[in-house]
Design an enzyme around this catalytic site. Structure first.
Site, PDB file in Angstrom:
ATOM      1  CG  ASN A   1      -2.807   4.203   1.293  1.00  0.00           C
ATOM      2  OD1 ASN A   1      -3.921   4.371   1.780  1.00  0.00           O
ATOM      3  ND2 ASN A   1      -2.352   3.012   0.952  1.00  0.00           N
TER       4      ASN A   1
ATOM      5  CB  SER B   1      -0.921   0.000   1.213  1.00  0.00           C
ATOM      6  OG  SER B   1      -0.166  -0.186   2.377  1.00  0.00           O
TER       7      SER B   1
END
Ligand code: CAA
Length: 283
Positions: free
Chosen positions: A190, A119
């Site tokens: 993110n 991520s």
């Protein structure tokens, strides 16, 4: 190259979701984890998800069985020699990923593409642990994988157009939408999402509002499907903290400083939905 056989490493929330969508799209899947019980747990989640679709009438019972038979269990990394693509969804620790990719580089056939569902960790650094950095790429799925349409595709410094094209094509075959991004901490998803979640936690920390109020503001005021505090619990507070630390370290900018309250909850083991308690309590 045409991908037919896929190994998914890590049978947790993300890995089992990835295995489910790959098998659902007709790929032969090997679901790999360190222990048989982890693989069984992942398969249990997949089976439950498919059963929900059967109950709703969006999937036939025989189709469910077909999807399940396309998923094989693995606890031996040597099985990677049989696949065209590995999608790694193991824990978010750079040393674990670089060691894993170095082993995969030795074990897999020369044509095999090595993808990571990381991520926020650098694809270029993961690729540098192999002798095939041109065949290493980021394939970042969103949670819950069977529902969310996006796959962020991250090019490392050496990733070739050919590798990108194979992964873009496969993403479309999974009925997902590929979006190309470059390799910077947190990529796009993110880098934008986590500072919002972190800021929402700061508003709780500073006594601006209760978690329920922060969530209501963002749900009713901004039409988010989940408020940011609920979403943080859903993603896992340890994952949120880890991503904020990656942004903080990667950019060296204080605007990414993790909220002390987030640190405190993680230290307490209040990790969100998965541990039964985060900002909210789960049965
Ligand atoms: N697995 C599989 N399917 C699921 C699911 C799960 N865990 N959770 C929900 N679903 C399915 C339901 O079965 C339902 O399917 P149908 O439409 O076929 O009936 C559908 O999703 C909608 O679910 P619900 O009606 O139960 O609930 P909802 O409308 O509130 O939607 C949600 C649930 C999709 C999770 C929604 O709340 C949402 O979109 N939340 C935000 C999720 C999000 O932001 N994800 C990104 C997180 S960040 C990330 O993943 C990146 C990272 O690196 C941290």
């Amino acid at each position: 190259m045409d991908v037919k056989r896929v190994m998914v490493i890590g049978a947790g929330q993300m890995g089992s979701g990835i295995a489910q969508v790959c098998a659902g799209a007709g790929y032969s899947v090997m679901l790999h984890d360190l222990k048989e019980e982890f693989v069984e747990r992942g398969l249990g989640t997949i089976s439950k998800n498919l059963q929900r679709q059967v109950s709703k009438g969006s999937l036939q019972e025989d189709e469910k069985q077909e999807v399940l038979t396309r998923i094989n269990k693995s606890t031996n990394l040597d099985n990677a020699k049989e696949v065209d693509l590995v999608i790694e969804a193991a824990v978010e620790k750079i040393e674990i990923k670089t060691n894993l990719f170095a082993s995969l580089d030795e074990l897999t056939q020369p044509h095999t593409i090595l993808a990571s569902n990381t991520s926020s960790l650098p694809i270029t650094e993961i690729a540098a642990a192999t002798k095939r950095p041109e065949k290493v790429i980021g394939m970042h799925f969103m949670n819950p994988v069977p529902v969310m349409k996006l796959v962020e595709i991250i090019r490392g410094l050496a990733t070739t157009d050919e590798t990108y094209a194979v992964i873009e094509d496969m993403t479309k075959k999974l009925s997902k939408v590929p979006v190309e991004v470059n390799d910077f901490p947190g990529f796009v998803s993110n880098r934008v999402l986590m500072p919002m979640i972190n800021e929402a936690i700061y508003t709780v920390y500073e006594g601006v509002a209760a978690p329920e109020a922060v969530d209501e503001v963002m749900k009713l005021g901004m039409n988010h499907p989940m408020g940011p505090i609920t979403l943080a619990d859903f993603i896992g507070l340890d994952t949120c903290l880890y991503i904020m630390e990656t942004l903080h370290e990667g950019f060296g900018d204080n605007k990414y400083r993790p909220c002390p309250l987030l640190r405190k909850y993680v230290k307490a083991g209040w990790l969100g939905r998965k541990s039964g308690r985060g900002f909210y309590i789960y049965e």
